[in-house]
Design a protein around this motif. Sequence first.
Motif, mmCIF file in Angstrom:
data_model
loop_
_atom_site.group_PDB
_atom_site.id
_atom_site.type_symbol
_atom_site.label_atom_id
_atom_site.label_comp_id
_atom_site.label_asym_id
_atom_site.label_seq_id
_atom_site.Cartn_x
_atom_site.Cartn_y
_atom_site.Cartn_z
ATOM 1 N N GLY A 148 0.307 -1.511 0.524
ATOM 2 C CA GLY A 148 -0.576 -0.010 0.112
ATOM 3 C C GLY A 148 0.482 1.280 0.242
ATOM 4 N N ALA A 149 -0.090 2.617 -0.652
ATOM 5 C CA ALA A 149 1.207 3.547 0.029
ATOM 6 C C ALA A 149 1.397 4.824 1.111
ATOM 7 C CB ALA A 149 -0.037 4.859 -1.672
ATOM 8 N N GLU A 150 0.559 3.822 1.839
ATOM 9 C CA GLU A 150 1.184 4.192 2.894
ATOM 10 C C GLU A 150 2.256 3.779 4.139
ATOM 11 O OE1 GLU A 150 -1.684 2.487 2.962
ATOM 12 O OE2 GLU A 150 -2.554 3.340 2.163
ATOM 13 N N VAL A 151 2.879 2.833 3.352
ATOM 14 C CA VAL A 151 3.771 2.312 3.665
ATOM 15 C C VAL A 151 5.008 3.196 2.924
ATOM 16 C CG1 VAL A 151 5.715 0.807 4.226
ATOM 17 C CG2 VAL A 151 3.667 0.159 4.070
ATOM 18 N N GLU A 152 6.207 4.116 3.889
ATOM 19 C CA GLU A 152 7.390 4.506 2.365
ATOM 20 C C GLU A 152 7.933 3.237 2.518
ATOM 21 O OE1 GLU A 152 11.134 7.285 3.486
ATOM 22 O OE2 GLU A 152 9.494 6.885 5.043
ATOM 23 N N THR A 153 8.897 3.713 0.847
ATOM 24 C CA THR A 153 9.782 2.644 0.110
ATOM 25 C C THR A 153 10.911 2.847 0.340
ATOM 26 O OG1 THR A 153 9.302 2.581 -1.533
ATOM 27 C CG2 THR A 153 8.063 0.941 -0.503
#
Length: 94
Positions: free
Chosen positions: A42-47
């Motif tokens: 998901g986009a909420e997790v910074e990568t």
Amino acid sequence: MRVLITGATGFIGRALVPILRREGHQLIALVRSEERARSLLGAEVETVALSSGAHGLKQALERSDAVVNLAGEAIMGGRWTETRAERLSRAGCN
């Protein structure tokens, strides 16, 4: 709490990430493929891409309160040949 996770897209990581998110933690995932990680986590997790090298890892660590290391050789799937068993055994000793 901001948590850096290695192996976030693996078997255990994919189960752990939503639990930590529900508990209100901010997550940073150290990943090989940012595109794949975003689709799985998901986009909420910074990568942070492994390709960013030591500098990227250092910056992620400096911004983290905790680290969960789930990276490594998968023990599920694949035959347990002598070669594979040896590789898994060595990985646990490092």
